[in-house]
Design an enzyme around this catalytic site. Structure first.
Site, PDB file in Angstrom:
ATOM      1  N   ASP A  36       0.747  -1.240  -0.015  1.00 24.24           N
ATOM      2  CA  ASP A  36      -0.179  -0.041  -0.130  1.00 24.24           C
ATOM      3  C   ASP A  36       0.814   1.258   0.003  1.00 24.24           C
ATOM      4  OD1 ASP A  36      -2.128   1.444   0.026  1.00 24.24           O
ATOM      5  OD2 ASP A  36      -2.691   1.143   2.080  1.00 24.24           O
ATOM      6  N   HIS A  53       2.371   3.059  -9.149  1.00 18.16           N
ATOM      7  CA  HIS A  53       2.334   1.698  -9.211  1.00 18.16           C
ATOM      8  C   HIS A  53       3.484   1.294 -10.066  1.00 18.16           C
ATOM      9  CE1 HIS A  53      -1.635   2.080  -7.592  1.00 18.16           C
ATOM     10  NE2 HIS A  53      -2.087   2.833  -8.486  1.00 18.16           N
ATOM     11  N   LEU A 147      10.224 -21.047  -4.343  1.00 18.07           N
ATOM     12  CA  LEU A 147       9.205 -20.122  -3.852  1.00 18.07           C
ATOM     13  C   LEU A 147       7.983 -19.924  -4.474  1.00 18.07           C
ATOM     14  CD1 LEU A 147       8.772 -17.360  -1.938  1.00 18.07           C
ATOM     15  CD2 LEU A 147       9.697 -16.026  -3.799  1.00 18.07           C
TER      16      LEU A 147
HETATM   17  C1  IPE Z   1      -5.726  -2.535  -0.067  1.00 21.76           C
HETATM   18  O1  IPE Z   1      -5.101  -1.214  -0.403  1.00 21.76           O
HETATM   19  C2  IPE Z   1      -5.697  -3.304  -1.527  1.00 21.76           C
HETATM   20  C3  IPE Z   1      -4.203  -3.542  -1.928  1.00 21.76           C
HETATM   21  C4  IPE Z   1      -3.118  -3.239  -1.707  1.00 21.76           C
HETATM   22  C5  IPE Z   1      -4.528  -4.163  -3.188  1.00 21.76           C
HETATM   23  P1  IPE Z   1      -6.189  -0.280  -0.596  1.00 21.76           P
HETATM   24  O2  IPE Z   1      -5.472   1.238  -0.760  1.00 21.76           O
HETATM   25  O3  IPE Z   1      -7.262  -0.482  -1.535  1.00 21.76           O
HETATM   26  O4  IPE Z   1      -7.020  -0.281   0.791  1.00 21.76           O
HETATM   27  P2  IPE Z   1      -7.792   1.052   1.566  1.00 21.76           P
HETATM   28  O5  IPE Z   1      -8.865   1.587   0.741  1.00 21.76           O
HETATM   29  O6  IPE Z   1      -6.945   2.139   2.054  1.00 21.76           O
HETATM   30  O7  IPE Z   1      -8.419   0.336   2.566  1.00 21.76           O
HETATM   31  C1  IPE Z   2      -1.575   0.267  -3.237  1.00 22.04           C
HETATM   32  O1  IPE Z   2      -1.202   1.689  -3.417  1.00 22.04           O
HETATM   33  C2  IPE Z   2      -1.872  -0.492  -4.709  1.00 22.04           C
HETATM   34  C3  IPE Z   2      -2.957  -0.768  -4.789  1.00 22.04           C
HETATM   35  C4  IPE Z   2      -4.307  -0.682  -3.872  1.00 22.04           C
HETATM   36  C5  IPE Z   2      -3.544  -1.385  -6.002  1.00 22.04           C
HETATM   37  P1  IPE Z   2      -2.557   2.467  -3.512  1.00 22.04           P
HETATM   38  O2  IPE Z   2      -2.702   2.931  -4.821  1.00 22.04           O
HETATM   39  O3  IPE Z   2      -3.524   2.119  -2.554  1.00 22.04           O
HETATM   40  O4  IPE Z   2      -1.902   3.861  -2.708  1.00 22.04           O
HETATM   41  P2  IPE Z   2      -2.343   4.953  -1.816  1.00 22.04           P
HETATM   42  O5  IPE Z   2      -3.083   3.998  -0.543  1.00 22.04           O
HETATM   43  O6  IPE Z   2      -3.480   5.641  -2.379  1.00 22.04           O
HETATM   44  O7  IPE Z   2      -1.213   5.896  -1.390  1.00 22.04           O
HETATM   45 MG    MG Z   3      -4.035   2.429  -0.804  1.00 26.12          MG
END
Ligand code: IPE
Ligand code: IPE
Ligand code: MG
Length: 256
Positions: A36, A53, A147
């Site tokens: 995240d 990403h 792995l």
């Molecule tokens: C959780 O992250 C999903 C992934 C890392 C794929 P999100 O960014 O979607 O989660 P919330 O919305 O902060 O809970």
């Molecule tokens: C995690 O990073 C990747 C996915 C959920 C796909 P985010 O895209 O949720 O990044 P933030 O949380 O908005 O910073």
């Molecule tokens: Mg996120």
């Protein structure tokens, strides 16, 4: 154990230089990661979210190497949740292209590392090109014995449990199963993770302290580890720090 020791002594020494954990201690067999903070990493740099990403994909490579170097058995990466479809279309489109991009550049090394790839999550809603890349990777790596790398894509813990309940209800309805035969093992055997043991360690980056619908059933006794570091900044040393902290915990499973 011997295999792990062999791995550390033979050939891959350079991979373990920043190790802070006890290499004679227990290495968590299954590590699950909620990757995240890609969006916030990009925002901080005035870049579009997709740049985060893209950078996050590089972290995936680094962490796969770090896990492989120390003999982690299973690594499960949360890449896209069932709720992530709510994001802007261009972001979703980009995320759906990432598996192809990742595999196009990484499959060769993953084969060399004897990594087995699999996908957990609902396959139905995925664009054809995304699914094709994943199926191909699963197919090509299916006989690898190193792995196990799972990508949780279009994964939702609740959807997974609902799917399992429906399958079990159908079996009862068809007279193939008695309600009294339903137990934890049976439910586990209807989840996406049917062939995978529960995670020993869950890592979540970016400072959020929640599970966001990830492996709700499987995390029952998992150790949680959180860091404020955004996923694109997450490095091997953070990963090994998580393992070091894990090694200092006492897992009691309700006993004394
Ligand atoms: C959780 O992250 C999903 C992934 C890392 C794929 P999100 O960014 O979607 O989660 P919330 O919305 O902060 O809970
Ligand atoms: C995690 O990073 C990747 C996915 C959920 C796909 P985010 O895209 O949720 O990044 P933030 O949380 O908005 O910073
Ligand atoms: Mg996120």
């Amino acid at each position: 154990m011997l295999e792990r020791l062999g791995k550390m002594l033979g050939g891959k020494q350079e991979d373990t230089t920043s190790t802070t954990f006890d290499d004679k201690g227990v290495i968590p067999h299954h590590i699950a990661v909620i990757m995240d903070g890609n969006g916030r990493w990009a925002k901080k740099r005035n870049l579009p979210r997709i740049a985060g990403h893209h950078q996050g994909m590089k972290t995936v490579k680094e962490i796969v190497r770090a896990a492989d170097a120390i003999g982690v058995g299973i690594l499960t990466m949360y890449a896209f949740s069932t709720e992530n479809w709510k994001r802007p279309k261009d972001e979703v489109d980009y995320l759906m292209k990432l598996p192809q991009e990742f595999l196009a550049t990484e499959l060769k090394e993953l084969m060399e590392r004897n990594v087995r790839i699999s996908m957990i999550g609902s396959r139905e809603e995925l664009p054809e090109h995304t699914l094709k890349a994943l199926l191909e990777a699963e197919q090509k790596t299916k006989n690898n014995t190193g792995l196990q790398l799972n990508f949780a894509l279009n994964y939702g813990g609740r959807v997974e449990i609902v799917k399992a309940m429906k399958e079990i209800a159908d079996l009862v309805k068809a007279g193939e199963l008695k309600p009294e035969q339903i137990d934890e093992e049976l439910i586990s055997s209807h989840l996406y993770t049917r062939e995978i043991p529960d995670p020993d360690l869950l890592i979540r980056t970016s400072g959020e302290i929640r599970v966001s619908n990830f492996m709700l059933w499987q995390l029952a006794y998992t150790e949680f580890w959180f860091t404020d570091v955004f996923w694109p900044d997450f490095k091997r040393e953070h990963f090994y720090q998580a393992i070091a902290d894990y090694q200092r915990r006492a897992r009691r499973y309700g006993a004394v």
